[in-house]
Design an enzyme around this catalytic site. Structure first.
Site, short mmCIF file in Angstrom:
data_model
loop_
_atom_site.label_atom_id
_atom_site.label_comp_id
_atom_site.label_asym_id
_atom_site.label_seq_id
_atom_site.Cartn_x
_atom_site.Cartn_y
_atom_site.Cartn_z
N ALA A 55 0.75 -1.18 -0.24
CA ALA A 55 -0.03 -0.09 -0.06
C ALA A 55 0.94 1.18 0.00
O ALA A 55 0.52 2.03 -0.76
CB ALA A 55 -0.98 -0.09 1.07
N GLU A 56 1.86 1.21 0.80
CA GLU A 56 2.62 2.58 0.82
C GLU A 56 3.66 2.67 -0.26
O GLU A 56 3.54 3.92 -0.90
CB GLU A 56 3.72 2.48 2.24
CG GLU A 56 4.12 3.90 2.39
CD GLU A 56 4.98 4.18 3.78
OE1 GLU A 56 5.56 5.26 3.83
OE2 GLU A 56 4.43 3.69 4.64
#
Length: 134
Positions: A55-56
């Site tokens: 996600a990051e």
């Protein structure tokens, strides 16, 4: 594959270790795939920390596309909810911009398994340092 040329220079040891395959990067969307094998917790399931990394990474790459090669970005907030386990195959992440402002961008990130089932819902906020204009 829809990835800006200057992204060929962007890489990290963690991306390599996780086996990232980057499929698309724009300021408003980034898509990447990751093998489950090698990214599991001791019980053989896709690791929740791997979901956070995916996600990051994807939100940060989209934010980097927003500021360009002369800008910089820093992740400032992450929230992830793990929805279902994955034991094999690939996890695909899609980061979609919710809002891109002057100094902050927020992305919704959906991770799915090979069957298209959502395995994680995440939200990432990234600080944008834009290059000077002039």
């Amino acid at each position: 594959m829809n990835v800006p040329d200057w992204f060929a220079e962007l890489s990290s040891a963690l991306d390599t270790k996780m086996g990232m395959v980057l499929d698309e990067v724009t300021a408003t969307r980034a898509v990447g795939r990751y093998p489950v094998a090698g990214n599991t917790q001791p019980f053989g399931l896709w690791h929740g920390g791997a979901s956070c990394v995916v996600a990051e990474t994807l939100a940060s790459l989209a934010a980097a596309a927003e500021v360009g090669p002369q800008g910089s970005i820093t992740g400032v907030d992450i929230n992830a909810t793990h929805l279902r386990p994955v034991r094999a195959g690939w996890v695909t992440g899609t980061a979609t911009a919710l809002r891109i402002g002057g100094s902050l961008a927020t992305y919704d990130v959906v991770l799915t398994d090979d069957a298209g089932e959502q395995v994680c819902a995440a939200r990432i906020t990234v600080f944008l340092k834009r290059p000077p204009t002039g």
